[in-house]
Design an enzyme around this catalytic site. Structure first.
Site, short mmCIF file in Angstrom:
data_model
loop_
_atom_site.label_atom_id
_atom_site.label_comp_id
_atom_site.label_asym_id
_atom_site.label_seq_id
_atom_site.Cartn_x
_atom_site.Cartn_y
_atom_site.Cartn_z
N ARG A 127 0.94 -1.24 0.03
CA ARG A 127 0.13 0.04 0.06
C ARG A 127 0.70 1.29 0.16
O ARG A 127 1.98 1.39 0.59
CB ARG A 127 -0.92 -0.09 1.17
CG ARG A 127 -1.83 -1.04 0.97
CD ARG A 127 -2.85 -1.36 2.22
NE ARG A 127 -3.83 -0.08 2.29
CZ ARG A 127 -4.66 0.06 3.23
NH1 ARG A 127 -4.63 -1.02 4.17
NH2 ARG A 127 -5.54 1.06 3.19
N ASP A 325 -15.17 3.08 3.58
CA ASP A 325 -14.98 1.93 3.86
C ASP A 325 -16.29 0.66 3.74
O ASP A 325 -16.14 -0.45 3.82
CB ASP A 325 -14.55 1.42 5.63
CG ASP A 325 -13.06 1.98 5.79
OD1 ASP A 325 -12.29 2.28 4.93
OD2 ASP A 325 -12.78 2.61 7.16
N LYS A 352 -7.04 -0.05 -0.91
CA LYS A 352 -7.60 -0.46 0.46
C LYS A 352 -6.79 -1.59 0.64
O LYS A 352 -5.92 -2.15 0.13
CB LYS A 352 -8.89 -0.48 0.58
CG LYS A 352 -9.38 1.03 0.49
CD LYS A 352 -9.11 1.63 1.85
CE LYS A 352 -9.85 3.23 1.79
NZ LYS A 352 -9.12 4.11 2.64
C1 S3P Z 1 -9.08 5.40 8.70
C2 S3P Z 1 -9.13 5.95 7.55
C3 S3P Z 1 -9.49 5.60 6.30
C4 S3P Z 1 -10.29 4.32 6.33
C5 S3P Z 1 -9.47 3.33 7.42
C6 S3P Z 1 -9.33 3.96 8.96
C7 S3P Z 1 -8.56 6.18 9.92
O1 S3P Z 1 -8.38 5.53 5.52
O2 S3P Z 1 -10.24 3.73 5.06
O3 S3P Z 1 -10.15 2.19 7.34
O4 S3P Z 1 -8.72 5.25 11.13
O5 S3P Z 1 -8.27 7.05 10.09
P1 S3P Z 1 -7.73 6.77 4.52
O6 S3P Z 1 -7.38 7.76 5.46
O7 S3P Z 1 -6.72 6.18 3.80
O8 S3P Z 1 -9.13 7.19 3.76
#
Ligand code: S3P
Length: 445
Positions: A127, A325, A352
């Protein structure tokens, strides 16, 4: 990554009933460990998610010398060491499947006096990490990645950090939180501006721990969040609400299976997380919120969902970050809706835990759904009101949310759905099979 191939077999039909409490919010659980560890005093957390992702964060802080009791039935007691009390871990720290652990810790560790290495499983190691390492470098951090900009991350300690004003090119709460955590250790002020609203649990919790965060509202519900380095955190108690991202599987499951009626208790309804409710309601779902209250700085409600005929929609792009999500299971809802559903502006889904656009399109096609992936979304055609999905064997690609989304598809399938590689459901939703089975899903692992 979990080595064992756990297979879910879901027999068709059924409906969901009862009052359920899904596990604690993953985002809030991570942050409770981080801030509790850096605080002065003892923080008690209740409702903590005992899933592998949040446990990876917990273990990292233990590795850095923090005394953490539990988790015991969602109760964790953290003996905070203060902003400068962490100790050098003995070796690399493994974040498993958890992007949140890796990206948030990366910022926090950039401000420490010692070197650290963060590793992850195969998915996490592929990632993108430059989204955090590049702005951190602007702050003065020195962090090594692979040539591809991926983990392992080698974070050099003892680097003086300076505050920056950063306009995020992607709407990411992980990037924002990473920089704010680094900002606690930086000289001057660190400001992060989002291009679309992103979850604000870090800002809320920092304030709960007595750290001042200046938030300026911009157009389109976006904000700039700023912290001044050099402050301190004061221990507090954190009550973690149930995770709306976990509740989402049951919201969709109940919506698509006739005769369903469930009550999801004590779910976090932070406005930056409720895209799934807004989108499902626009599709015609019957969702009512009751007993709305505020718990430890986060809004919470009980959510009742009764089955309803869904219709396809053009998903508003402004809802995408608020439901980021939940798209795997929203695609299942779309496959059960009458008419066409179109998602655009969701390119982030490709980076993701798996490429959630491709993986969901592949699985839905296996189930006979006309699901066409696009670069930044998906077009799902008319399943027809009351129509059923097909049956077959689908691949979760070790992605917890893909596995649980296809499990819910079983409620509207014409035959069994077999889902491969479901062990990672434990990263966010331990006990999913038991809870879902108890509610009426014909699932076994
Ligand atoms: C999260 C932010 C999101 C989400 C992840 C949890 C967090 O990711 O998809 O499951 O706890 O800050 P991104 O910041 O990459 O969008």
């Amino acid at each position: 990554m979990n080595e064992k191939n756990i297979i879910f077999t879901v027999n068709p039909g059924g409906a969901l009933h009862g009052e359920l409490r899904v596990p604690g919010d993953k985002s809030i659980s991570h942050r409770s460990i981080m801030l509790g560890s850096l605080a002065e005093g003892v923080t008690e957390v209740t409702g903590f998610l005992e899933g592998e992702d949040a446990l990876a964060t917990l273990q990292a802080f233990r590795d850095m010398g923090v005394n953490i009791e539990g988790p015991d039935n969602g109760r964790v007691v953290i003996h905070g060491v203060g902003m400068h009390g962490l100790q050098e871990p003995k070796g690399p720290m493994n974040m498993g499947n958890s992007g949140t652990s890796m990206r948030l810790l990366c910022g926090l560790l950039a401000g420490q006096a010692f070197n650290t290495t963060l590793t992850g499983d195969r998915s996490l190691s592929s990632r993108p990490m430059r989204r955090v390492t590049e702005p951190l470098a602007e702050m003065g951090a020195v962090i090594g990645t692979t040539e591809a900009g991926t983990a392992p991350l080698n974070i050099c300690g003892d680097q003086p950090l300076r505050g920056i004003a950063f306009d995020m090119p992607v709407a990411s709460a992980q990037v924002k939180s990473c920089l704010l955590l680094a900002g606690l250790y930086a000289a001057g002020r660190t400001c992060v501006t989002e291009p679309a609203p992103t979850r604000d649990h870090t800002e809320r919790m920092l304030q709960g721990f007595g750290y001042s965060v200046e938030r300026v509202s911009l157009e389109n519900n976006c904000a700039t969040a700023c912290v001044e380095g050099g402050g301190k955190l004061t221990a507090t108690n954190v009550e973690v609400p149930a995770d709306i991202s976990s509740a989402a599987f049951f919201m969709v499951g109940a919506s698509i299976s006739e005769g369903s009626d469930i009550l999801l208790q004590h779910v976090g309804i932070n406005p930056t997380r409720i895209g799934v409710i807004n989108i499902l309601r626009q599709m015609g779902a019957d969702i009512t919120l009751s007993n709305q209250r505020e718990v430890g700085g986060e809004p919470v409600a009980d959510i009742r969902v009764r089955s309803a005929p869904l219709k396809g929609i053009q998903i508003p792009e402004d809802q995408v970050p608020l439901a980021i999500d939940e798209f795997p299971v929203l695609f299942v809802a779309a496959a059960c809706a009458e008419g066409e559903t179109v998602l655009t502006g969701a390119k982030e889904l490709r980076v993701k835990e798996s490429d959630r656009i491709q993986v969901m399109a592949d699985g839905l096609q296996t189930l006979g759904v006309d699901a066409r992936p696009t670069e930044d979304g998906m077009v799902i055609q008319d399943g027809g009101a009351g129509s059923t999905l097909g049956s077959g064997q689908v691949e979760s690609h070790d992605d917890h949310r893909i596995a649980m989304a296809f499990a819910m598809a079983g409620l509207r399938a014409s035959g069994p759905i077999i889902i491969n590689n479901c062990a990672n459901v434990n990263t966010s939703f331990p006990g999913f099979v038991t809870l879902a089975h108890g509610a009426g899903l014909n699932i076994k692992a």
